[in-house]
Structures are given as structure tokens and as C-alpha cells.
Design an enzyme around this catalytic site. Structure first.
Site, PDB file in Angstrom:
ATOM      1  N   GLY A 181      34.006 118.016  44.032  1.00 39.41           N
ATOM      2  CA  GLY A 181      34.617 117.420  45.217  1.00 39.41           C
ATOM      3  C   GLY A 181      35.157 116.018  44.992  1.00 39.41           C
ATOM      4  O   GLY A 181      34.444 115.136  44.505  1.00 39.41           O
ATOM      5  N   GLY A 182      36.436 115.827  45.307  1.00 38.28           N
ATOM      6  CA  GLY A 182      37.025 114.502  45.233  1.00 38.28           C
ATOM      7  C   GLY A 182      37.208 113.973  43.823  1.00 38.28           C
ATOM      8  O   GLY A 182      37.213 112.755  43.605  1.00 38.28           O
ATOM      9  N   MET A 223      34.156 131.572  49.553  1.00 36.66           N
ATOM     10  CA  MET A 223      33.757 131.137  50.900  1.00 36.66           C
ATOM     11  C   MET A 223      33.810 132.313  51.865  1.00 36.66           C
ATOM     12  O   MET A 223      34.782 133.074  51.874  1.00 36.66           O
ATOM     13  CB  MET A 223      34.677 130.020  51.391  1.00 36.66           C
ATOM     14  CG  MET A 223      34.756 128.828  50.458  1.00 36.66           C
ATOM     15  SD  MET A 223      35.827 127.537  51.140  1.00 36.66           S
ATOM     16  CE  MET A 223      35.954 126.418  49.741  1.00 36.66           C
ATOM     17  N   ASP A 247      35.780 129.184  43.963  1.00 33.15           N
ATOM     18  CA  ASP A 247      35.074 128.884  45.207  1.00 33.15           C
ATOM     19  C   ASP A 247      35.124 130.100  46.121  1.00 33.15           C
ATOM     20  O   ASP A 247      36.178 130.449  46.655  1.00 33.15           O
ATOM     21  CB  ASP A 247      35.726 127.686  45.902  1.00 33.15           C
ATOM     22  CG  ASP A 247      35.455 126.381  45.165  1.00 33.15           C
ATOM     23  OD1 ASP A 247      34.279 126.028  45.041  1.00 33.15           O
ATOM     24  OD2 ASP A 247      36.422 125.737  44.722  1.00 33.15           O
ATOM     25  N   GLY A 298      40.251 120.171  41.658  1.00 31.54           N
ATOM     26  CA  GLY A 298      41.225 121.069  42.268  1.00 31.54           C
ATOM     27  C   GLY A 298      42.582 120.414  42.420  1.00 31.54           C
ATOM     28  O   GLY A 298      43.491 120.608  41.613  1.00 31.54           O
ATOM     29  N   SER A 299      42.715 119.590  43.458  1.00 35.69           N
ATOM     30  CA  SER A 299      44.002 118.975  43.780  1.00 35.69           C
ATOM     31  C   SER A 299      44.535 118.109  42.649  1.00 35.69           C
ATOM     32  O   SER A 299      45.741 118.110  42.365  1.00 35.69           O
ATOM     33  CB  SER A 299      43.864 118.129  45.057  1.00 35.69           C
ATOM     34  OG  SER A 299      43.415 118.922  46.137  1.00 35.69           O
ATOM     35  N   GLY A 321      40.670 118.707  48.769  1.00 35.39           N
ATOM     36  CA  GLY A 321      41.419 117.494  49.073  1.00 35.39           C
ATOM     37  C   GLY A 321      40.634 116.379  49.741  1.00 35.39           C
ATOM     38  O   GLY A 321      41.227 115.408  50.223  1.00 35.39           O
ATOM     39  N   HIS A 372      31.081 129.883  42.419  1.00 38.32           N
ATOM     40  CA  HIS A 372      30.327 129.061  43.364  1.00 38.32           C
ATOM     41  C   HIS A 372      30.330 129.782  44.710  1.00 38.32           C
ATOM     42  O   HIS A 372      31.349 129.836  45.395  1.00 38.32           O
ATOM     43  CB  HIS A 372      31.004 127.683  43.450  1.00 38.32           C
ATOM     44  CG  HIS A 372      30.452 126.780  44.492  1.00 38.32           C
ATOM     45  ND1 HIS A 372      31.061 125.575  44.815  1.00 38.32           N
ATOM     46  CD2 HIS A 372      29.353 126.866  45.280  1.00 38.32           C
ATOM     47  CE1 HIS A 372      30.364 124.978  45.753  1.00 38.32           C
ATOM     48  NE2 HIS A 372      29.334 125.750  46.058  1.00 38.32           N
ATOM     49  N   SER A 376      39.458 124.049  39.798  1.00 40.52           N
ATOM     50  CA  SER A 376      39.143 124.942  40.914  1.00 40.52           C
ATOM     51  C   SER A 376      40.417 125.606  41.412  1.00 40.52           C
ATOM     52  O   SER A 376      41.346 124.918  41.870  1.00 40.52           O
ATOM     53  CB  SER A 376      38.495 124.158  42.062  1.00 40.52           C
ATOM     54  OG  SER A 376      38.425 124.958  43.229  1.00 40.52           O
ATOM     55  N   MET A 425      27.380 118.675  45.345  1.00 43.02           N
ATOM     56  CA  MET A 425      28.597 118.545  46.135  1.00 43.02           C
ATOM     57  C   MET A 425      28.820 117.080  46.472  1.00 43.02           C
ATOM     58  O   MET A 425      27.911 116.396  46.962  1.00 43.02           O
ATOM     59  CB  MET A 425      28.500 119.368  47.425  1.00 43.02           C
ATOM     60  CG  MET A 425      28.420 120.873  47.234  1.00 43.02           C
ATOM     61  SD  MET A 425      29.854 121.574  46.371  1.00 43.02           S
ATOM     62  CE  MET A 425      31.215 121.081  47.454  1.00 43.02           C
ATOM     63  N   MET A 441      29.705 129.984  48.283  1.00 41.31           N
ATOM     64  CA  MET A 441      29.466 129.293  49.557  1.00 41.31           C
ATOM     65  C   MET A 441      29.342 130.379  50.615  1.00 41.31           C
ATOM     66  O   MET A 441      30.237 130.586  51.436  1.00 41.31           O
ATOM     67  CB  MET A 441      30.602 128.321  49.853  1.00 41.31           C
ATOM     68  CG  MET A 441      30.552 127.083  48.992  1.00 41.31           C
ATOM     69  SD  MET A 441      31.932 125.957  49.257  1.00 41.31           S
ATOM     70  CE  MET A 441      32.934 126.358  47.822  1.00 41.31           C
ATOM     71  N   ALA A 501      36.476 122.830  52.148  1.00 39.14           N
ATOM     72  CA  ALA A 501      37.905 122.515  52.089  1.00 39.14           C
ATOM     73  C   ALA A 501      38.187 121.617  50.899  1.00 39.14           C
ATOM     74  O   ALA A 501      37.333 120.824  50.498  1.00 39.14           O
ATOM     75  CB  ALA A 501      38.352 121.827  53.376  1.00 39.14           C
ATOM     76  N   HIS A 554      36.625 127.418  37.765  1.00 37.69           N
ATOM     77  CA  HIS A 554      35.741 127.348  38.924  1.00 37.69           C
ATOM     78  C   HIS A 554      36.346 128.161  40.068  1.00 37.69           C
ATOM     79  O   HIS A 554      37.499 127.949  40.458  1.00 37.69           O
ATOM     80  CB  HIS A 554      35.566 125.890  39.365  1.00 37.69           C
ATOM     81  CG  HIS A 554      34.506 125.686  40.389  1.00 37.69           C
ATOM     82  ND1 HIS A 554      33.165 125.588  40.075  1.00 37.69           N
ATOM     83  CD2 HIS A 554      34.582 125.554  41.736  1.00 37.69           C
ATOM     84  CE1 HIS A 554      32.466 125.404  41.177  1.00 37.69           C
ATOM     85  NE2 HIS A 554      33.304 125.386  42.204  1.00 37.69           N
TER      86      HIS A 554
END
Length: 213
Positions: A175-176, A36, A34, A196-197, A144, A65, A7, A136, A67, A142, A32
Site C-alpha cells: 500500500g502506497g 477481494m 489482490d 500497483g499505481s 492509489g 492476497h 499488483s 498493510m 481479502m 482500493a 501480487h
């Protein structure tokens, strides 16, 4: 084999073109993005103009994606910008079947997204029509955040529905995601993980993607 979708939300926004090229060359399967809008989720990222600018930096599938509130108003713009797959939130669509139908009318793949608290039953009617379901595993908006383990029950429900109804949609988790949670996702028959992170904050992108595999 489970696919890896970095991401770019976690990348350096001053060098997004380079960030896309780096994960492409590091061996990711898709990119990916995002999107928003500051309404459906508090954060504001970028729109179709940025997707179009990044398109020339990779031939990998662009997994957009949305959002966004009323995403149907923007579908044509994202298709024109180079989206290959567009996913919308059931929570943001007044008429989800019509939005899915509209996405597919442009000749791109269609996905639907479930927030952590939204029941799988809310999307069951469109499962025969979609190419992808994104579960999700954090609260959207957000990067992280920590993986919400309770969402695994919903992933299992999706796997069961796919099997019993003989459907072909892919299951993506967003996510995560790190090496530990990616392994858990694989055990629960997830097809794609969004990271992502754990990718962009690593010292070596190739090693990070290999660790997720």
C-alpha cells in the site's frame, strides 16, 4: 535485496494477461494478486478462474492476497488455479492457526496479513508457521492510497520478533509504495514491497521497477 511485487489491481483489467507479461519481462520478482470478495472489503475483483487464466502468462511466483471473509472455503480453488503463496487476513479468520495449517497442507507457502490498526500480537502465535507477513500500509480495498507512516512501528516489531525468536518469515508491505516509501521500507528491513499505481501508471515499467529497487 528487497523484492518487487507489482499488483495487477492497478493494471488495465481488459488486458491482464499482457499486464502480467509486461512486469515479468520488466524484471519483477513476483506477481501480487489482490483477491477481494465485496464482503471483507467493499471492492470486488476476481476469483480463482482469473488466477488460472493468468497462470500461463508468467512463471514468477503468484502471491495471492485473499481479502475475503472465510478464506478457508476457497483455498483449494486458488491452489488448483496456480497460487504459489496464499495470504489471509487475521481479521477474517475465526481460527487462524487452522487456516494456516490448511494452506500448507496443499504444499504452497502461507502468509498472514495485518490491517493498519491490528496489533502484531494478534498473529504472534502463528509466526513460526508462516512464510510471509504482509503489513498493510493503507486501508485494504482500493489502490492509489497514501502510505500510513504509523505502520512502520509495527514493521519494526515484526523485525524484532523475527530476530529474537530466530524465525524466517519474510515481511511484505502493501500500500502506497513509490520510490520514496520503498526506500523507507528498505531502511526498516522489509523484504518485499507491493507496488500497483507506481508501476502500472508509469511511462516505463522497467524504469519504475528499477526506481523501486
Amino acid at each position: 535485496m528487497m523484492k518487487i511485487a507489482p499488483s495487477i489491481l492497478a493494471a488495465d483489467f481488459a488486458n491482464l494477461g499482457q499486464a502480467v507479461e509486461q512486469v515479468d519481462q520488466a524484471g519483477c520478482d513476483l506477481i501480487h494478486l489482490d483477491i477481494m470478495d465485496g464482503h471483507f472489503v467493499p471492492a470486488l475483483t476476481f476469483g480463482p478462474g482469473m488466477v488460472k487464466a493468468l497462470r500461463s502468462h508468467s512463471d514468477k511466483l503468484f502471491d495471492c492476497h485473499l481479502m475475503m471473509a472465510e478464506p478457508e472455503k476457497w483455498l483449494a480453488d486458488f491452489v488448483e488455479a496456480g497460487a504459489d503463496l496464499i495470504s489471509v487476513h487475521v481479521e477474517a479468520c475465526a481460527n487462524l492457526p487452522e487456516v494456516i495449517k490448511k494452506i500448507k497442507s496443499f504444499g504452497v507457502k502461507a502468509g498472514v496479513v495485518l490491517n493498519p490498526e491490528t496489533p502484531v500480537s494478534f498473529i504472534e502465535a502463528v509466526l513460526p508457521e508462516v512464510d510471509l507477513v504482509i503489513q498493510m500500509t493503507v486501508i485494504p480495498g482500493a489502490g492509489g492510497q497514501a502510505f500510513i507512516m504509523e505502520t512502520l512501528d509495527k514493521i519494526d516489531q515484526l523485525v524484532t520478533l523475527r530476530h529474537t525468536k530466530k524465525l524466517k518469515f519474510l515481511i511484505e508491505v502493501d500500500g502506497g509504495i513509490n520510490a520514496k516509501t520503498a526506500r523507507i521500507c528498505r531502511e526498516h528491513q522489509v523484504d518485499v514491497v507491493v507496488a500497483g499505481s507506481s508501476v502500472y501508471q508509469s511511462e516505463n515499467l522497467v524504469s519504475a521497477i528499477q526506481a523501486l529497487r
